[in-house]
Design a protein around this motif. Structure first.
Motif, PDB file in Angstrom:
ATOM      1  N   SER A  58      12.834  36.415  45.836  1.00  0.00           N
ATOM      2  CA  SER A  58      14.002  36.127  46.680  1.00  0.00           C
ATOM      3  C   SER A  58      13.550  36.205  48.137  1.00  0.00           C
ATOM      4  O   SER A  58      12.797  37.103  48.518  1.00  0.00           O
ATOM      5  N   PHE A  59      13.997  35.232  48.937  1.00  0.00           N
ATOM      6  CA  PHE A  59      13.625  35.197  50.349  1.00  0.00           C
ATOM      7  C   PHE A  59      14.753  34.498  51.095  1.00  0.00           C
ATOM      8  O   PHE A  59      15.337  33.537  50.598  1.00  0.00           O
ATOM      9  N   ASP A  60      15.059  34.970  52.298  1.00  0.00           N
ATOM     10  CA  ASP A  60      16.120  34.395  53.111  1.00  0.00           C
ATOM     11  C   ASP A  60      15.893  32.883  53.290  1.00  0.00           C
ATOM     12  O   ASP A  60      14.777  32.450  53.597  1.00  0.00           O
ATOM     13  N   GLY A  61      16.940  32.093  53.098  1.00  0.00           N
ATOM     14  CA  GLY A  61      16.856  30.638  53.163  1.00  0.00           C
ATOM     15  C   GLY A  61      16.388  30.098  54.503  1.00  0.00           C
ATOM     16  O   GLY A  61      15.561  29.185  54.559  1.00  0.00           O
ATOM     17  N   GLU A  62      16.925  30.637  55.609  1.00  0.00           N
ATOM     18  CA  GLU A  62      16.533  30.164  56.931  1.00  0.00           C
ATOM     19  C   GLU A  62      15.074  30.492  57.219  1.00  0.00           C
ATOM     20  O   GLU A  62      14.343  29.684  57.802  1.00  0.00           O
ATOM     21  N   ARG A  63      14.640  31.670  56.799  1.00  0.00           N
ATOM     22  CA  ARG A  63      13.244  32.055  57.003  1.00  0.00           C
ATOM     23  C   ARG A  63      12.319  31.182  56.150  1.00  0.00           C
ATOM     24  O   ARG A  63      11.233  30.810  56.579  1.00  0.00           O
ATOM     25  N   MET A  64      12.769  30.868  54.961  1.00  0.00           N
ATOM     26  CA  MET A  64      11.975  30.005  54.081  1.00  0.00           C
ATOM     27  C   MET A  64      11.820  28.624  54.698  1.00  0.00           C
ATOM     28  O   MET A  64      10.733  28.032  54.664  1.00  0.00           O
ATOM     29  N   CYS A  65      12.892  28.106  55.257  1.00  0.00           N
ATOM     30  CA  CYS A  65      12.862  26.799  55.911  1.00  0.00           C
ATOM     31  C   CYS A  65      11.875  26.814  57.081  1.00  0.00           C
ATOM     32  O   CYS A  65      11.043  25.912  57.224  1.00  0.00           O
ATOM     33  N   ALA A  66      11.948  27.850  57.925  1.00  0.00           N
ATOM     34  CA  ALA A  66      11.041  27.968  59.069  1.00  0.00           C
ATOM     35  C   ALA A  66       9.594  28.104  58.589  1.00  0.00           C
ATOM     36  O   ALA A  66       8.684  27.474  59.142  1.00  0.00           O
ATOM     37  N   LEU A  67       9.381  28.900  57.562  1.00  0.00           N
ATOM     38  CA  LEU A  67       8.046  29.087  57.014  1.00  0.00           C
ATOM     39  C   LEU A  67       7.475  27.760  56.504  1.00  0.00           C
ATOM     40  O   LEU A  67       6.323  27.410  56.789  1.00  0.00           O
ATOM     41  N   GLU A  71       0.183  23.348  59.403  1.00  0.00           N
ATOM     42  CA  GLU A  71      -1.160  23.814  59.054  1.00  0.00           C
ATOM     43  C   GLU A  71      -1.697  23.098  57.803  1.00  0.00           C
ATOM     44  O   GLU A  71      -2.721  23.492  57.251  1.00  0.00           O
ATOM     45  N   ASN A  72      -0.983  22.070  57.362  1.00  0.00           N
ATOM     46  CA  ASN A  72      -1.359  21.297  56.163  1.00  0.00           C
ATOM     47  C   ASN A  72      -1.494  22.170  54.919  1.00  0.00           C
ATOM     48  O   ASN A  72      -2.451  22.054  54.157  1.00  0.00           O
ATOM     49  N   THR A  73      -0.548  23.078  54.751  1.00  0.00           N
ATOM     50  CA  THR A  73      -0.525  23.910  53.557  1.00  0.00           C
ATOM     51  C   THR A  73       0.924  24.094  53.124  1.00  0.00           C
ATOM     52  O   THR A  73       1.832  23.553  53.749  1.00  0.00           O
ATOM     53  N   THR A  74       1.127  24.824  52.049  1.00  0.00           N
ATOM     54  CA  THR A  74       2.475  25.044  51.522  1.00  0.00           C
ATOM     55  C   THR A  74       2.664  26.519  51.183  1.00  0.00           C
ATOM     56  O   THR A  74       1.692  27.282  51.098  1.00  0.00           O
ATOM     57  N   VAL A  75       3.915  26.893  50.955  1.00  0.00           N
ATOM     58  CA  VAL A  75       4.228  28.255  50.529  1.00  0.00           C
ATOM     59  C   VAL A  75       3.539  28.517  49.186  1.00  0.00           C
ATOM     60  O   VAL A  75       2.953  29.586  48.981  1.00  0.00           O
TER      61      VAL A  75
END
Length: 92
Positions: free
Chosen positions: A9-18, A25-29
């Motif tokens: 679980s992770f905050d939606g807005e923070r996930m979007c920013a991340l 940086e040409n990478t993904t979560v």
């Protein structure tokens, strides 16, 4: 080896920013989390256990097929024995 799925679980807005900044940086979560899990595994699980797991999870080595015997190439008929060519030349 079977893959297990982990739910976080992770905050939606923070996930979007991340996601936005990782994209720069040409990478993904997913890639970053895979890397973090690999590091956690290497730091936590003793090396002999990791080596054992690598051995038992490696696919069995396949036996090499024996090489096929090479087939002889068809010989090209020489002009003297070629009936079509001999007929055209009038030497039948």
């Amino acid at each position: 080896m079977e893959k297990n799925e982990i739910t976080l679980s992770f905050d939606g807005e923070r996930m979007c920013a991340l996601t936005i900044y990782l994209k720069k940086e040409n990478t993904t979560v997913q890639e970053k989390m895979d890397e973090a899990m690999r590091l956690l595994y290497e730091q936590t699980v003793p090396e002999p256990v990791r080596e054992y797991l690598d051995i038992i999870s490696a696919p069995a080595a396949r036996a090499k097929r024996p090489p096929r015997p090479s087939q002889p190439k068809a010989a090209t008929p020489s002009p003297a024995t070629d009936p079509v060519k001999s007929e055209k030349e009038g030497t039948v």
